[in-house]
Write a protein that holds these residues in place. Structure first.
Motif, PDB file in Angstrom:
ATOM      1  N   MET A   8      11.416  -4.284   0.181  1.00 53.50           N
ATOM      2  CA  MET A   8      12.780  -4.082   0.595  1.00 53.50           C
ATOM      3  C   MET A   8      13.294  -5.387   1.188  1.00 53.50           C
ATOM      4  SD  MET A   8      13.815  -0.614   0.926  1.00 53.50           S
ATOM      5  CE  MET A   8      13.561   0.507   2.229  1.00 53.50           C
ATOM      6  N   LEU A   9      14.518  -5.693   0.834  1.00 50.99           N
ATOM      7  CA  LEU A   9      15.141  -6.923   1.286  1.00 50.99           C
ATOM      8  C   LEU A   9      16.383  -6.610   2.099  1.00 50.99           C
ATOM      9  CD1 LEU A   9      14.966  -8.800  -2.126  1.00 50.99           C
ATOM     10  CD2 LEU A   9      13.410  -9.031  -0.224  1.00 50.99           C
ATOM     11  N   ALA A  10      16.733  -7.525   2.987  1.00 52.29           N
ATOM     12  CA  ALA A  10      17.965  -7.368   3.754  1.00 52.29           C
ATOM     13  C   ALA A  10      19.154  -7.479   2.807  1.00 52.29           C
ATOM     14  CB  ALA A  10      18.053  -8.438   4.836  1.00 52.29           C
ATOM     15  N   ALA A  11      20.244  -6.834   3.151  1.00 51.22           N
ATOM     16  CA  ALA A  11      21.427  -6.852   2.297  1.00 51.22           C
ATOM     17  C   ALA A  11      22.025  -8.247   2.181  1.00 51.22           C
ATOM     18  CB  ALA A  11      22.471  -5.877   2.838  1.00 51.22           C
ATOM     19  N   SER A  12      21.720  -9.139   3.108  1.00 54.52           N
ATOM     20  CA  SER A  12      22.281 -10.486   3.073  1.00 54.52           C
ATOM     21  C   SER A  12      21.539 -11.406   2.104  1.00 54.52           C
ATOM     22  CB  SER A  12      22.254 -11.093   4.481  1.00 54.52           C
ATOM     23  OG  SER A  12      20.923 -11.173   4.941  1.00 54.52           O
ATOM     24  N   TRP A  13      20.410 -10.969   1.553  1.00 56.33           N
ATOM     25  CA  TRP A  13      19.635 -11.783   0.616  1.00 56.33           C
ATOM     26  C   TRP A  13      20.034 -11.449  -0.816  1.00 56.33           C
ATOM     27  CZ3 TRP A  13      14.126 -13.652   1.318  1.00 56.33           C
ATOM     28  CH2 TRP A  13      13.907 -14.054   2.617  1.00 56.33           C
ATOM     29  N   GLU A  58       6.293   4.392   4.563  1.00 56.89           N
ATOM     30  CA  GLU A  58       5.499   4.294   3.341  1.00 56.89           C
ATOM     31  C   GLU A  58       4.598   5.507   3.181  1.00 56.89           C
ATOM     32  OE1 GLU A  58       2.108   1.441   1.305  1.00 56.89           O
ATOM     33  OE2 GLU A  58       3.281   0.681   2.983  1.00 56.89           O
ATOM     34  N   ALA A  59       3.978   5.951   4.261  1.00 54.71           N
ATOM     35  CA  ALA A  59       3.099   7.119   4.202  1.00 54.71           C
ATOM     36  C   ALA A  59       3.880   8.375   3.829  1.00 54.71           C
ATOM     37  CB  ALA A  59       2.389   7.310   5.535  1.00 54.71           C
ATOM     38  N   ILE A  60       5.078   8.527   4.365  1.00 55.36           N
ATOM     39  CA  ILE A  60       5.882   9.713   4.064  1.00 55.36           C
ATOM     40  C   ILE A  60       6.348   9.676   2.605  1.00 55.36           C
ATOM     41  CG2 ILE A  60       8.011  10.942   4.637  1.00 55.36           C
ATOM     42  CD1 ILE A  60       7.568   9.993   7.529  1.00 55.36           C
ATOM     43  N   ILE A  61       6.695   8.498   2.103  1.00 54.72           N
ATOM     44  CA  ILE A  61       7.085   8.380   0.697  1.00 54.72           C
ATOM     45  C   ILE A  61       5.907   8.733  -0.208  1.00 54.72           C
ATOM     46  CG2 ILE A  61       7.729   6.716  -1.096  1.00 54.72           C
ATOM     47  CD1 ILE A  61       9.462   5.346   1.101  1.00 54.72           C
ATOM     48  N   ARG A  62       4.718   8.241   0.133  1.00 53.49           N
ATOM     49  CA  ARG A  62       3.528   8.586  -0.662  1.00 53.49           C
ATOM     50  C   ARG A  62       3.271  10.092  -0.626  1.00 53.49           C
ATOM     51  NH1 ARG A  62      -0.088   4.340  -2.052  1.00 53.49           N
ATOM     52  NH2 ARG A  62       0.649   2.360  -1.230  1.00 53.49           N
ATOM     53  N   TRP A  63       3.402  10.685   0.553  1.00 50.08           N
ATOM     54  CA  TRP A  63       3.201  12.127   0.670  1.00 50.08           C
ATOM     55  C   TRP A  63       4.194  12.883  -0.215  1.00 50.08           C
ATOM     56  CZ3 TRP A  63       6.837  15.606   2.493  1.00 50.08           C
ATOM     57  CH2 TRP A  63       6.382  16.910   2.592  1.00 50.08           C
ATOM     58  N   ALA A  64       5.453  12.474  -0.196  1.00 48.32           N
ATOM     59  CA  ALA A  64       6.469  13.157  -0.991  1.00 48.32           C
ATOM     60  C   ALA A  64       6.185  13.004  -2.488  1.00 48.32           C
ATOM     61  CB  ALA A  64       7.857  12.603  -0.659  1.00 48.32           C
ATOM     62  N   ALA A  65       5.751  11.817  -2.913  1.00 52.00           N
ATOM     63  CA  ALA A  65       5.438  11.600  -4.328  1.00 52.00           C
ATOM     64  C   ALA A  65       4.238  12.448  -4.753  1.00 52.00           C
ATOM     65  CB  ALA A  65       5.177  10.124  -4.584  1.00 52.00           C
ATOM     66  N   ILE A  66       3.194  12.480  -3.928  1.00 52.88           N
ATOM     67  CA  ILE A  66       2.014  13.295  -4.239  1.00 52.88           C
ATOM     68  C   ILE A  66       2.384  14.771  -4.266  1.00 52.88           C
ATOM     69  CG2 ILE A  66      -0.220  14.064  -3.332  1.00 52.88           C
ATOM     70  CD1 ILE A  66      -0.550  11.147  -2.293  1.00 52.88           C
ATOM     71  N   ASN A  67       3.195  15.202  -3.323  1.00 49.32           N
ATOM     72  CA  ASN A  67       3.631  16.594  -3.278  1.00 49.32           C
ATOM     73  C   ASN A  67       4.398  16.967  -4.545  1.00 49.32           C
ATOM     74  OD1 ASN A  67       4.191  19.155  -2.288  1.00 49.32           O
ATOM     75  ND2 ASN A  67       6.066  18.472  -1.274  1.00 49.32           N
ATOM     76  N   GLY A  68       5.296  16.093  -4.979  1.00 46.41           N
ATOM     77  CA  GLY A  68       6.066  16.371  -6.191  1.00 46.41           C
ATOM     78  C   GLY A  68       5.194  16.455  -7.424  1.00 46.41           C
ATOM     79  N   ILE A  69       4.233  15.552  -7.547  1.00 46.17           N
ATOM     80  CA  ILE A  69       3.328  15.576  -8.698  1.00 46.17           C
ATOM     81  C   ILE A  69       2.468  16.838  -8.682  1.00 46.17           C
ATOM     82  CG2 ILE A  69       1.317  14.431  -9.715  1.00 46.17           C
ATOM     83  CD1 ILE A  69       2.643  11.773  -8.888  1.00 46.17           C
ATOM     84  N   LEU A  70       1.936  17.180  -7.521  1.00 47.67           N
ATOM     85  CA  LEU A  70       1.113  18.390  -7.427  1.00 47.67           C
ATOM     86  C   LEU A  70       1.907  19.642  -7.778  1.00 47.67           C
ATOM     87  CD1 LEU A  70      -1.065  17.718  -4.274  1.00 47.67           C
ATOM     88  CD2 LEU A  70      -1.801  17.846  -6.648  1.00 47.67           C
ATOM     89  N   HIS A 130       8.467   2.339  12.188  1.00 47.65           N
ATOM     90  CA  HIS A 130       7.473   1.465  11.571  1.00 47.65           C
ATOM     91  C   HIS A 130       7.464   1.659  10.056  1.00 47.65           C
ATOM     92  CE1 HIS A 130       5.962   0.505  15.525  1.00 47.65           C
ATOM     93  NE2 HIS A 130       5.917   1.801  15.797  1.00 47.65           N
ATOM     94  N   PRO A 131       7.467   0.578   9.298  1.00 48.74           N
ATOM     95  CA  PRO A 131       7.450   0.692   7.832  1.00 48.74           C
ATOM     96  C   PRO A 131       6.228   1.439   7.305  1.00 48.74           C
ATOM     97  CG  PRO A 131       7.912  -1.573   8.488  1.00 48.74           C
ATOM     98  CD  PRO A 131       7.561  -0.814   9.729  1.00 48.74           C
ATOM     99  N   GLU A 132       5.111   1.345   8.015  1.00 54.67           N
ATOM    100  CA  GLU A 132       3.900   2.029   7.560  1.00 54.67           C
ATOM    101  C   GLU A 132       4.100   3.545   7.551  1.00 54.67           C
ATOM    102  OE1 GLU A 132       3.868  -0.139  10.213  1.00 54.67           O
ATOM    103  OE2 GLU A 132       3.079  -1.892   9.153  1.00 54.67           O
ATOM    104  N   VAL A 133       4.833   4.056   8.522  1.00 50.07           N
ATOM    105  CA  VAL A 133       5.096   5.494   8.589  1.00 50.07           C
ATOM    106  C   VAL A 133       6.004   5.898   7.426  1.00 50.07           C
ATOM    107  CG1 VAL A 133       6.099   7.344   9.966  1.00 50.07           C
ATOM    108  CG2 VAL A 133       4.771   5.550  11.074  1.00 50.07           C
TER     109      VAL A 133
END
Length: 127
Positions: free
Chosen positions: A1-6, A95-107, A90-93
């Motif tokens: 992810m990049l800042a909108a100014s870049w 990222e973890a929630i996005i991974r959880w949502a993707a795994i949930n959708g696939i399952l 925190h970005p790590e949190v």
């Protein structure tokens, strides 16, 4: 992810390097914002980058197959309430929630056992 100014092409190297180190992705589809020296740099260094361009004869709105995949995936992810807004510190949190949502959708798709169908709208009557 990049800042909108870049500009995309300016921050693309950093984003692509981070993705290369963190995931097995080696083929990337991008929009025209990444065109230029970035496209020349990426194959020599890391991965294949394909610019998805609008057909020359296109007038008005048209769905582009590769771009539609990204939009559809983001829509599926934001269907999870926790991802509808980004309140995480925190970005790590995130990222973890996005991974959880993707795994949930696939399952859910794997265990469904039948084709997907749209849920009916609930209507409430007050008595």
């Amino acid at each position: 992810m990049l800042a909108a100014s870049w500009q995309d092409r300016d921050g693309g190297k950093t984003a692509l390097l981070g993705m290369y180190l963190a995931s097995p992705v080696r083929h990337v589809f991008t929009d025209q914002g990444f065109a230029g020296r970035f496209v020349d740099w990426a194959p020599d260094t890391l991965t294949t980058v394909v610019i998805v361009r609008k057909p020359a004869e296109q007038r008005g709105f048209a769905v582009h197959p590769r771009r539609w995949v990204v939009e559809r995936t983001l829509a599926w992810l934001t269907a999870h309430r926790r991802l509808a807004r980004d309140y995480e510190r925190h970005p790590e949190v995130s990222e973890a929630i996005i991974r959880w949502a993707a795994i949930n959708g696939i399952l859910r798709r794997i265990t469904r056992g039948e084709p997907a169908h749209r849920q009916l709208r609930r209507t409430f009557t007050w008595t």
